[in-house]
Design an enzyme around this catalytic site. Structure first.
Site, short mmCIF file in Angstrom:
data_model
loop_
_atom_site.label_atom_id
_atom_site.label_comp_id
_atom_site.label_asym_id
_atom_site.label_seq_id
_atom_site.Cartn_x
_atom_site.Cartn_y
_atom_site.Cartn_z
N ASP A 1 0.82 -1.22 0.00
CA ASP A 1 0.00 0.00 0.00
C ASP A 1 0.85 1.26 0.00
OD1 ASP A 1 -2.28 -1.76 0.38
OD2 ASP A 1 -1.54 -1.95 2.43
N HIS B 1 -4.51 -1.53 -6.53
CA HIS B 1 -3.85 -0.31 -6.99
C HIS B 1 -4.91 0.74 -7.24
CE1 HIS B 1 -0.06 -2.48 -8.69
NE2 HIS B 1 -0.12 -2.44 -7.39
P1 IMP Z 1 -2.49 -12.93 1.46
O1 IMP Z 1 -1.62 -12.35 0.41
O2 IMP Z 1 -3.95 -12.67 1.19
O3 IMP Z 1 -2.22 -14.38 1.71
O4 IMP Z 1 -2.18 -12.19 2.84
C1 IMP Z 1 -0.95 -12.37 3.53
C2 IMP Z 1 -0.55 -11.09 4.24
O5 IMP Z 1 -0.13 -10.13 3.27
C3 IMP Z 1 -1.66 -10.41 5.03
O6 IMP Z 1 -1.09 -9.78 6.16
C4 IMP Z 1 -2.19 -9.37 4.07
O7 IMP Z 1 -2.81 -8.29 4.75
C5 IMP Z 1 -0.90 -8.93 3.40
N1 IMP Z 1 -1.08 -8.41 2.05
C6 IMP Z 1 -1.24 -9.11 0.91
N2 IMP Z 1 -1.32 -8.28 -0.13
C7 IMP Z 1 -1.19 -7.05 0.33
C8 IMP Z 1 -1.15 -5.75 -0.29
O8 IMP Z 1 -1.24 -5.59 -1.51
N3 IMP Z 1 -1.01 -4.70 0.57
C9 IMP Z 1 -0.86 -4.84 1.90
N4 IMP Z 1 -0.87 -6.02 2.51
C10 IMP Z 1 -1.04 -7.11 1.74
#
Ligand code: IMP
Length: 463
Positions: free
Chosen positions: A31, A59
């Site tokens: 982010d 995005h």
């Molecule tokens: P997952 O990618 O859904 O498996 O999530 C794994 C971890 O990565 C969690 O803590 C999510 O909040 C974080 N996460 C995954 N993608 C993003 C992103 O694009 N921005 C911020 N956090 C992310």
């Protein structure tokens, strides 16, 4: 030819490094405002490439008064003369891609031959999303106490289970498989049986998954996406040979990298630039420029260590001013001071040649600002090295440098030299500690609210 001498062939089948291809990558926990920077650099490139992650990323791009929130399709799609590629390292949820098609087309955006999706990208199936949620629920309910709650706080977009199937191989479905209904069905016959059992083991009572219905539905998506599904490795090398410039758009961020992030509180792909070669088939040496995106402060969504977190009124203030709520899940983001130990580590791993500092305007109005430059370890010693292991990182205390704040609204600043002295000092100190120049400073959501190489960016042609 004399013995021992090797003459390379005059023609090689691989593209020479036609410099400079560029990578954009988040240097924190996601982010960082990558969408805006990707959008800004798109005009200098021909092909925009995603190499990792899936619909867990979000995005947001502001074009004039229009705001676009994209999850899978590269934001380059907003430019009719750019090509976009979803590489083999991405996990693709076809339903989400088709939804993004509809939303974009309704707003007049052209999607045709300008979007290619790798036939080797793995498919996020509905059961992956169920598994993701079920495992999170299971871990929340069943784990606590000394070792803490083991759930990760995922986005529940099925990312982890899809990559797990990729590594397991025998249960994986790739985009190319959607184009062959008989083959897809035969794979799903086995996968559905296994999956129903696995979901039941996690306490989910589901009707057995129906392979025929699922195969028909996903073959239908495949048919709709057929014009886009192809071998993107050759497409990218052809583009490089033709002198096109590539822009690699990292999703998620370096500290969420499965190998180099704060494991296990990470996502399941190589989000750092190290994921580019594997996730696209383009060798790393082809990339001449790596722009690391860094917020002027830190945020994190989901669980995991966050040494500089401000779980107080100040953190709340940053969250409100920076509109720190997830694009994908709407979750409030945890906010804190800028952690330069973490940023320097990410810049090192990613090979950052420059930094874009985003959301700088959010820090205006604070009496003082802090930069974390070292960590204090439990034994009282200090280190300037990051600890990419959640358990160890949880035990550190940040060591801060405190700098005077500034009260001016920065959004309309003309150039870096005319920023308030304390704001300039903050940027300079970041450059000193990280050892990488800040090339871009973002002062607001608009394209024009940006300083590029110290000067205000002009409005772009289609803004
Ligand atoms: P997952 O990618 O859904 O498996 O999530 C794994 C971890 O990565 C969690 O803590 C999510 O909040 C974080 N996460 C995954 N993608 C993003 C992103 O694009 N921005 C911020 N956090 C992310």
């Amino acid at each position: 030819m004399p013995a021992g001498r090797y003459d390379p062939p005059a023609m090689t089948t691989h593209a020479r490094a036609t410099p400079p291809h560029t990578a954009i990558v988040g240097l924190q926990w996601g982010d960082e405002g990558k969408g805006k920077i990707v959008d800004l650099l798109t005009s200098e490139h021909d092909v925009i490439v995603r190499y990792n992650g899936g619909a867990n990323a979000g995005h947001t791009v502001q074009v004039g008064d229009q705001r676009y929130a994209l999850h899978l399709i590269p934001s380059g799609i907003l430019y009719p003369d750019k090509a976009c590629v979803i590489g083999n390292g991405v996990v693709v949820d076809p339903e989400k891609v088709l939804q993004e098609f509809e939303t974009l087309r309704a707003r007049g955006v052209h999607i045709g031959g300008n979007l290619k999706i790798s036939d080797r990208a793995h498919v996020v199936m509905p059961y992956h999303k169920e598994q993701d949620a079920a495992l999170e629920e299971y871990l929340s309910a069943k784990t606590s106490g000394d070792r803490g709650n083991l759930s990760i706080g995922t986005t529940r977009r099925g990312i982890g289970p899809t990559y797990a199937d990729k590594v397991r191989r025998s249960t994986a479905i790739r985009m190319g498989d959607l184009l062959d209904p008989a083959y897809l069905r035969s794979r799903l016959e086995v996968v559905c049986k296994l999956r129903t059992a696995e979901l039941e083991a996690l306490g989910v009572q589901t009707a057995p998954l129906d392979p025929a219905a699922l195969a028909e539905r996903y073959a239908g998506y495949g048919e709709r996406l057929r014009p886009h599904i192809q071998d993107t490795v050759y497409a990218l090398h052809d583009a490089m040979r033709a002198g096109k410039r590539l822009l690699f758009e990292g999703a998620n961020a370096s500290l969420l990298d499965i190998d180099h992030g704060t494991f296990p509180y990470v996502t399941s792909s190589n989000c750092s630039t190290l994921g580019i070669p594997a996730g696209t088939g383009v060798p790393g040496h082809a990339i001449g420029r790596v722009l690391g995106i860094m917020k002027a402060y830190s945020t994190r969504v989901g669980a995991g260590p966050f040494p500089t977190e401000l779980d107080n009124e100040l953190g709340h203030r940053i969250r409100e001013r920076g509109r720190e709520y997830g694009t994908t899940t709407g979750r409030p983001r945890r906010c804190g001071w800028l952690d330069l130990v973490a940023v320097r580590y990410s810049a090192m791993v990613c090979g950052a040649t420059g930094i874009a500092c985003t959301l700088f305007d959010v820090l205006s109005g604070l009496d003082e600002v802090k930069l974390c430059v070292r960590y204090r370890l439990p034994d009282g010693t200090e280190t300037d090295r990051f600890l990419p292991d959640a358990h160890r990182l949880e035990s550190v205390t940040p060591v801060y440098e405190t700098l005077p704040g500034w009260s001016e609204d920065l959004r309309d600043a003309g150039d870096r030299a005319t920023l308030p002295a304390n704001a300039r000092r903050y940027l300079e100190r970041i450059e000193q500690v990280v050892g990488v120049p800040i090339e871009v400073v973002s002062l607001g959501p608009e394209r024009t609210q940006t300083l590029v190489d110290g000067r205000r960016a002009a409005a772009l042609a289609h803004a």
